[in-house]
Design a protein around this motif. Structure first.
Motif, PDB file in Angstrom:
ATOM      1  N   VAL A 104       0.844  -1.194   0.000  1.00  0.00           N
ATOM      2  CA  VAL A 104       0.000   0.000   0.000  1.00  0.00           C
ATOM      3  C   VAL A 104       0.879   1.243   0.000  1.00  0.00           C
ATOM      4  CG1 VAL A 104      -0.162   0.132   2.523  1.00  0.00           C
ATOM      5  CG2 VAL A 104      -1.964   1.147   1.105  1.00  0.00           C
ATOM      6  N   ALA A 105       0.439   2.263  -0.722  1.00  0.00           N
ATOM      7  CA  ALA A 105       1.159   3.538  -0.764  1.00  0.00           C
ATOM      8  C   ALA A 105       0.152   4.674  -0.779  1.00  0.00           C
ATOM      9  CB  ALA A 105       2.060   3.604  -2.000  1.00  0.00           C
ATOM     10  N   VAL A 106       0.431   5.707  -0.001  1.00  0.00           N
ATOM     11  CA  VAL A 106      -0.428   6.897   0.056  1.00  0.00           C
ATOM     12  C   VAL A 106       0.463   8.126   0.032  1.00  0.00           C
ATOM     13  CG1 VAL A 106      -2.105   8.211   1.409  1.00  0.00           C
ATOM     14  CG2 VAL A 106      -2.233   5.704   1.358  1.00  0.00           C
ATOM     15  N   PHE A 107       0.137   9.073  -0.832  1.00  0.00           N
ATOM     16  CA  PHE A 107       0.860  10.348  -0.889  1.00  0.00           C
ATOM     17  C   PHE A 107      -0.157  11.477  -0.893  1.00  0.00           C
ATOM     18  CE2 PHE A 107       2.551  14.032  -3.068  1.00  0.00           C
ATOM     19  CZ  PHE A 107       3.805  14.176  -2.504  1.00  0.00           C
ATOM     20  N   VAL A 108       0.056  12.454  -0.016  1.00  0.00           N
ATOM     21  CA  VAL A 108      -0.847  13.596   0.081  1.00  0.00           C
ATOM     22  C   VAL A 108      -0.043  14.876  -0.123  1.00  0.00           C
ATOM     23  CG1 VAL A 108      -2.430  14.870   1.581  1.00  0.00           C
ATOM     24  CG2 VAL A 108      -2.403  12.368   1.637  1.00  0.00           C
ATOM     25  N   ARG A 146      -1.480  17.683   4.238  1.00  0.00           N
ATOM     26  CA  ARG A 146      -1.003  16.696   5.202  1.00  0.00           C
ATOM     27  C   ARG A 146      -1.446  17.041   6.621  1.00  0.00           C
ATOM     28  NH1 ARG A 146       5.056  16.213   2.534  1.00  0.00           N
ATOM     29  NH2 ARG A 146       4.277  15.406   0.526  1.00  0.00           N
ATOM     30  N   ARG A 147      -1.576  15.994   7.421  1.00  0.00           N
ATOM     31  CA  ARG A 147      -1.994  16.108   8.821  1.00  0.00           C
ATOM     32  C   ARG A 147      -3.435  16.611   8.940  1.00  0.00           C
ATOM     33  NH1 ARG A 147       1.285  13.239  12.349  1.00  0.00           N
ATOM     34  NH2 ARG A 147       3.454  13.443  11.663  1.00  0.00           N
ATOM     35  N   SER A 148      -4.223  16.435   7.881  1.00  0.00           N
ATOM     36  CA  SER A 148      -5.630  16.848   7.913  1.00  0.00           C
ATOM     37  C   SER A 148      -6.560  15.664   8.153  1.00  0.00           C
ATOM     38  CB  SER A 148      -6.010  17.519   6.589  1.00  0.00           C
ATOM     39  OG  SER A 148      -5.971  16.574   5.526  1.00  0.00           O
ATOM     40  N   GLY A 149      -6.022  14.453   8.127  1.00  0.00           N
ATOM     41  CA  GLY A 149      -6.853  13.264   8.288  1.00  0.00           C
ATOM     42  C   GLY A 149      -7.257  12.608   6.987  1.00  0.00           C
ATOM     43  N   SER A 209       3.832  -2.289   3.818  1.00  0.00           N
ATOM     44  CA  SER A 209       4.266  -0.945   3.452  1.00  0.00           C
ATOM     45  C   SER A 209       5.673  -0.745   3.998  1.00  0.00           C
ATOM     46  CB  SER A 209       3.319   0.129   3.999  1.00  0.00           C
ATOM     47  OG  SER A 209       3.616   1.393   3.404  1.00  0.00           O
ATOM     48  N   TYR A 210       6.295   0.312   3.587  1.00  0.00           N
ATOM     49  CA  TYR A 210       7.623   0.640   4.111  1.00  0.00           C
ATOM     50  C   TYR A 210       7.816   2.149   4.034  1.00  0.00           C
ATOM     51  CZ  TYR A 210       8.772   0.562  -0.908  1.00  0.00           C
ATOM     52  OH  TYR A 210       8.781   0.789  -2.263  1.00  0.00           O
ATOM     53  N   TYR A 211       8.747   2.659   4.822  1.00  0.00           N
ATOM     54  CA  TYR A 211       9.007   4.095   4.823  1.00  0.00           C
ATOM     55  C   TYR A 211      10.443   4.380   5.252  1.00  0.00           C
ATOM     56  CZ  TYR A 211       8.033   3.605   9.869  1.00  0.00           C
ATOM     57  OH  TYR A 211       8.038   3.202  11.189  1.00  0.00           O
ATOM     58  N   ARG A 212      10.938   5.541   4.847  1.00  0.00           N
ATOM     59  CA  ARG A 212      12.258   5.987   5.287  1.00  0.00           C
ATOM     60  C   ARG A 212      12.186   6.301   6.766  1.00  0.00           C
ATOM     61  NH1 ARG A 212      15.114  10.989   2.229  1.00  0.00           N
ATOM     62  NH2 ARG A 212      14.959  12.071   4.223  1.00  0.00           N
ATOM     63  N   ALA A 213      13.154   5.878   7.523  1.00  0.00           N
ATOM     64  CA  ALA A 213      13.069   5.916   8.977  1.00  0.00           C
ATOM     65  C   ALA A 213      12.819   7.313   9.533  1.00  0.00           C
ATOM     66  CB  ALA A 213      14.333   5.326   9.594  1.00  0.00           C
ATOM     67  N   HIS A 229       8.414  10.865   9.454  1.00  0.00           N
ATOM     68  CA  HIS A 229       7.472  10.698  10.556  1.00  0.00           C
ATOM     69  C   HIS A 229       6.019  10.735  10.110  1.00  0.00           C
ATOM     70  CE1 HIS A 229      10.855  12.216  13.435  1.00  0.00           C
ATOM     71  NE2 HIS A 229      11.081  11.008  12.955  1.00  0.00           N
ATOM     72  N   ASN A 230       5.719  11.420   9.002  1.00  0.00           N
ATOM     73  CA  ASN A 230       4.347  11.416   8.491  1.00  0.00           C
ATOM     74  C   ASN A 230       3.922  10.003   8.094  1.00  0.00           C
ATOM     75  OD1 ASN A 230       3.819  14.172   8.773  1.00  0.00           O
ATOM     76  ND2 ASN A 230       4.636  14.670   6.768  1.00  0.00           N
ATOM     77  N   SER A 231       4.782   9.323   7.342  1.00  0.00           N
ATOM     78  CA  SER A 231       4.469   7.957   6.939  1.00  0.00           C
ATOM     79  C   SER A 231       4.458   7.020   8.141  1.00  0.00           C
ATOM     80  CB  SER A 231       5.492   7.470   5.904  1.00  0.00           C
ATOM     81  OG  SER A 231       5.341   8.168   4.687  1.00  0.00           O
TER      82      SER A 231
END
Length: 213
Positions: free
Chosen positions: A94-98, A103-106, A130-134, A137-139
């Motif tokens: 799964v991937a989500v980009f806003v 961002r941070r709006s829900g 899923s995965y994210y860069r450490a 923090h948003n992801s």
């Protein structure tokens, strides 16, 4: 969004014509390197079309399905999708980009929850990864909110901005989602709603009416 104002967004299948709207996101080098492990240079129109060609050319949605997140006025504010869908292993990524301004709006968590429902309740998947860069923090916060568990860290697996970053791998199983879904559905207020398809379709809106499912 202020007071009792309700903001409604929807997911709809991504079309080739949407590339004009999303292209600026793939030209922000710093942001791109934070969210995508494979791309390090800005994309022009031709590069973007080539990058997304499989999503548009596939004969069906059995391997990947991508959506734009848009306002009721038709403004595109994000992307969300299930990629690398395996009908044998019954899993997907799964991937989500806003967009930065949203961002941070829900919106992201609700779009992600819709994809969980789509994968587990409609496509018959058993696992979503899923995965994210450490340091993203948003992801990190988004995948934790939808109930994903940290399953491991790939050390120095993500190179960007002149240094190697750790990559965190997370996942959630269908049974875990179906339990977490009820909790999350009660936590999220209905001032922000993201729907898949018609906006009056309560079965495919987040937050859902848990009692109706």
């Amino acid at each position: 969004m202020t007071g009792d104002t309700k903001c409604t967004f929807k997911l709809r299948p991504m079309e080739r014509s949407d590339l004009d709207s999303v292209l600026p996101w793939f030209q922000d080098v710093e942001d791109l390197a934070r969210f995508d492990r494979t791309t390090r240079v800005p994309l022009n129109q031709a590069h973007a079309e080539s990058w997304w060609k499989d999503a548009f050319a596939a004969p069906d949605a059995s391997r990947q399905c991508w959506f734009v997140i848009e306002t009721l006025a038709g403004d595109t504010i994000g992307l969300a999708g299930l990629d690398s869908i395996s009908n044998i292993n019954r899993d997907a990524v799964v991937a989500v980009f806003v967009d930065k301004a949203t961002r941070r709006s829900g919106v992201g968590i609700r779009a992600a929850a819709l994809l969980m429902d789509l994968g587990f309740r409609q496509l018959g998947l058993n696992r979503i990864t899923s995965y994210y860069r450490a340091d993203n923090h948003n992801s990190r916060d988004l995948v934790a909110k939808i109930g994903c568990q940290i399953e491991g860290t790939m050390r120095q697996a993500w190179f960007a901005e002149g240094q190697f970053h750790d990559m965190v791998v997370v996942g959630i199983l269908r049974d875990d989602w179906m339990v977490h879904r009820e909790v999350l559905g009660q936590e999220l207020d209905a001032k922000t709603v993201v729907s898949l398809g018609p906006t009056d379709c309560t079965a495919w809106s987040w937050p859902p009416k848990i009692a109706d499912n």
